[in-house]
Design a protein around this motif. Structure first.
Motif, PDB file in Angstrom:
ATOM      1  N   PRO A  28       0.826  -1.225   0.000  1.00 33.50           N
ATOM      2  CA  PRO A  28       0.000   0.000   0.000  1.00 33.50           C
ATOM      3  C   PRO A  28       0.857   1.271   0.000  1.00 33.50           C
ATOM      4  N   TRP A  29       1.411   1.569  -1.166  1.00 31.61           N
ATOM      5  CA  TRP A  29       2.397   2.660  -1.275  1.00 31.61           C
ATOM      6  C   TRP A  29       1.860   3.992  -0.777  1.00 31.61           C
ATOM      7  N   GLU A  30       0.556   4.217  -0.957  1.00 31.33           N
ATOM      8  CA  GLU A  30      -0.005   5.524  -0.586  1.00 31.33           C
ATOM      9  C   GLU A  30      -0.332   5.619   0.900  1.00 31.33           C
ATOM     10  N   GLU A  31      -0.243   4.492   1.616  1.00 33.10           N
ATOM     11  CA  GLU A  31      -0.614   4.484   3.035  1.00 33.10           C
ATOM     12  C   GLU A  31       0.555   4.098   3.926  1.00 33.10           C
ATOM     13  N   LEU A  32       1.767   4.291   3.438  1.00 32.66           N
ATOM     14  CA  LEU A  32       2.937   3.944   4.251  1.00 32.66           C
ATOM     15  C   LEU A  32       3.240   5.069   5.234  1.00 32.66           C
ATOM     16  N   ALA A  33       3.905   4.703   6.321  1.00 31.22           N
ATOM     17  CA  ALA A  33       4.088   5.651   7.421  1.00 31.22           C
ATOM     18  C   ALA A  33       5.054   6.778   7.076  1.00 31.22           C
ATOM     19  N   PHE A  34       6.205   6.443   6.526  1.00 34.00           N
ATOM     20  CA  PHE A  34       7.267   7.442   6.385  1.00 34.00           C
ATOM     21  C   PHE A  34       7.943   7.315   5.025  1.00 34.00           C
ATOM     22  N   ASP A  35       8.642   8.373   4.620  1.00 36.10           N
ATOM     23  CA  ASP A  35       9.443   8.303   3.392  1.00 36.10           C
ATOM     24  C   ASP A  35      10.452   7.171   3.480  1.00 36.10           C
ATOM     25  N   SER A  36      11.002   6.973   4.685  1.00 35.06           N
ATOM     26  CA  SER A  36      12.000   5.915   4.848  1.00 35.06           C
ATOM     27  C   SER A  36      11.362   4.531   4.699  1.00 35.06           C
ATOM     28  N   THR A  37      10.079   4.417   5.061  1.00 38.95           N
ATOM     29  CA  THR A  37       9.372   3.140   4.874  1.00 38.95           C
ATOM     30  C   THR A  37       9.286   2.829   3.384  1.00 38.95           C
ATOM     31  N   GLU A  38       8.891   3.849   2.629  1.00 39.90           N
ATOM     32  CA  GLU A  38       8.768   3.675   1.185  1.00 39.90           C
ATOM     33  C   GLU A  38      10.127   3.376   0.548  1.00 39.90           C
ATOM     34  N   ALA A  39      11.142   4.137   0.956  1.00 45.50           N
ATOM     35  CA  ALA A  39      12.482   3.945   0.378  1.00 45.50           C
ATOM     36  C   ALA A  39      12.988   2.532   0.660  1.00 45.50           C
ATOM     37  N   ALA A  40      12.756   2.049   1.871  1.00 46.21           N
ATOM     38  CA  ALA A  40      13.240   0.714   2.233  1.00 46.21           C
ATOM     39  C   ALA A  40      12.502  -0.358   1.446  1.00 46.21           C
ATOM     40  N   LEU A  41      11.190  -0.195   1.295  1.00 47.10           N
ATOM     41  CA  LEU A  41      10.419  -1.205   0.560  1.00 47.10           C
ATOM     42  C   LEU A  41      10.771  -1.189  -0.928  1.00 47.10           C
TER      43      LEU A  41
END
Ligand SMILES: [Zn+2]
Length: 181
Positions: free
Chosen positions: A150-163
């Motif tokens: 759920p890319w639009e519902e991730l907690a932080f920029d770092s969460t997205e970057a890590a995934l």
């Protein structure tokens, strides 16, 4: 991810006098300094360790946060390291606390910096040894196929970057574009 404010005292931890900001001799940045005893209170980023748990099917586990910041969003388990533990130990402990899940065979995915709050996130992939369940500071755990993140519902920029890093390392290129489309 457990939440600590990036708090610091306004008072000297050595002598109790009020701190002021100044550029110490030989330094180039403003620091919190004690004009009374001369102690310099450096403010440094704090390390967070986390795990992207993955199971045999290739699905990964995310937890839904119940605490601010970003309550209600999805993140992989993680939190602040305690003194005396390694990054791997912290990541495993946080995964047990937040997802009631044991993980093994940790492999480093990457290191991601959140400059705003001053946090360095050390992210591992780990082999899940169970199904997981909601735990400390989480209301839900869910297994996602890589294409369902759920890319639009991730907690932080770092969460997205890590995934994204994890997906790319797994050869799931184009995944992000598909989900962005
Ligand atoms: Zn002092």
């Amino acid at each position: 991810m457990s939440s600590h404010p990036h708090a610091f005292s306004r008072y000297c931890m050595h002598c109790g006098q009020r701190l002021t900001t100044a550029v110490p001799e030989g330094d180039t940045k403003r620091r919190m300094v004690c004009l009374d005893c001369g102690f310099i209170h450096y403010l440094n980023p704090r390390p967070v360790a986390g795990v992207i748990p993955v199971r045999e099917s290739g699905e990964l586990l995310l937890v839904r946060r119940t605490i601010e910041p970003r309550a209600g969003t999805w993140v992989f388990p993680g939190g602040y390291m305690d003194l005396g533990e390694t990054a791997e130990e912290a990541a495993i402990r946080e995964t047990l606390e937040e997802a009631q899940l044991e993980v093994a065979d940790l492999r480093l995915v990457g290191v991601f910096t959140r400059t705003g709050p001053g946090i360095v996130v050390i992210v591992y992939e780990g082999r899940a040894l169970g199904e997981g369940a909601p735990g400390h500071e989480t209301s839900e755990v869910r297994w996602f196929a890589p294409g369902e993140i759920p890319w639009e519902e991730l907690a932080f920029d770092s969460t997205e970057a890590a995934l994204r890093a994890w997906a790319n390392q797994r050869g799931l290129l184009g995944l992000n574009d598909v989900n962005r489309g």
